[in-house]
Design a protein around this motif. Structure first.
Motif, PDB file in Angstrom:
ATOM      1  N   TYR A  99       0.819  -1.211   0.000  1.00 48.46           N
ATOM      2  CA  TYR A  99       0.000   0.000   0.000  1.00 48.46           C
ATOM      3  C   TYR A  99       0.862   1.275   0.000  1.00 48.46           C
ATOM      4  N   PHE A 109      -9.792   3.719   3.515  1.00 51.25           N
ATOM      5  CA  PHE A 109     -10.126   3.158   2.204  1.00 51.25           C
ATOM      6  C   PHE A 109     -11.637   3.231   2.006  1.00 51.25           C
ATOM      7  N   GLN A 116      -7.782   5.732  -1.453  1.00 50.52           N
ATOM      8  CA  GLN A 116      -6.939   5.504  -0.289  1.00 50.52           C
ATOM      9  C   GLN A 116      -6.434   6.853   0.174  1.00 50.52           C
TER      10      GLN A 116
END
Length: 276
Positions: A99, A109, A116
């Protein structure tokens, strides 16, 4: 640039219909909940993290390289406060790398637009309960998001430029069934249109309703708005069925609409109120 300004002015107008700077400073209090005890989910590998995010409308994950920092205990305290949000935590290096996390970070999220949103290390160092609560509250957009002072900011921040507003009194006998159908319709336009509920029983929301030239006698109603070019349409006295909502949205997406442009907004009105 012009499209961004139009988008900003429209959503800021909705925001200011309800919110004074004093209220904004305390908006985090609105999400307190005394529900059942919950805990953060430990995410030990990438597949677990991906499954966790995919299963939630809104997921907040604490990516921590150091579990001894003050932000960790603060993060755990948010779990009870936001009952409609899923909380996870991970220290796994592969998960963090997947991520694009390079330091202690808290990320939110959103399923509705695949966003994100990160609170980075420099922000984590000075984070407190108020700031973290506001970060979660403001950015928590669901398939159907109820309009309030905090979510208005999140709507503005979303990459989705078309918003559908259902204006309806939550106290009405038809509300529960209508909302169920509205949520089902929202699934058909995920990633394309943000579905919003405006409770007409809230007095301050009257300005939002009148903004679309609607009257109480015309509710429930649907209003759809595209921030890119300010085009909009309304469906007064709407029967909230999946078919009606879908047809209304499809018509707008296909260029079929009755109204054209919202009234111009006074820039100075907003520039004097950017203190939240």
């Amino acid at each position: 640039m012009e499209a961004d300004q139009c988008r900003f002015l429209f959503l800021l107008f909705l925001f200011m219909c309800q919110l004074s700077p004093e209220v904004a400073a305390e908006v985090q209090e609105s999400s307190d909940d005394s529900g059942a005890s919950r805990e953060t989910v430990q995410l030990t590998d990438v597949p677990a993290a991906m499954e966790f995010i995919a299963a939630a409308e809104v997921a907040v994950i604490g990516f921590f390289q150091d579990l001894e920092i003050p932000a960790v205990s603060l993060f755990h305290s948010m779990v009870q406060k936001f009952q409609a949000v899923s909380f996870g935590i991970s220290t796994d290096s592969e998960v963090l790398a997947h991520y694009n996390i390079t330091g202690n970070t808290i990320s939110l999220f959103r399923l509705v637009d695949n966003e994100q949103l990160d609170l980075e290390s420099k922000d984590i160092e000075s984070i407190d309960a108020t700031k973290l609560s506001r970060f979660i509250e403001i950015n928590s957009l669901h398939l159907v998001t109820e309009y309030n002072p905090a979510t208005a900011i999140g709507l503005f921040n979303s990459m989705i430029q078309i918003h559908l507003l259902l204006m309806m009194n939550k106290a009405s006998p038809e509300y529960e069934e209508s909302m169920h159908r509205y949520q089902n319709a929202a699934k058909l336009f995920q990633g394309k249109i943000l579905f919003v509920l405006v409770d007409s029983g809230v007095k301050a929301n009257g300005k939002v309703i009148s903004f679309f030239k609607l009257k109480e006698s015309q509710l429930p109603a649907l209003a759809i708005y595209r921030t890119l070019d300010e085009e909009w349409d309304t469906l007064p006295r709407a029967e909230v069925s999946v078919e009606n909502v879908q047809n209304f949205c499809d018509g707008f997406l296909g260029g079929k609409r009755l109204n054209t442009t919202l009234p111009s907004l006074d820039n100075s009105y907003f520039s004097n109120r950017l203190n939240f």
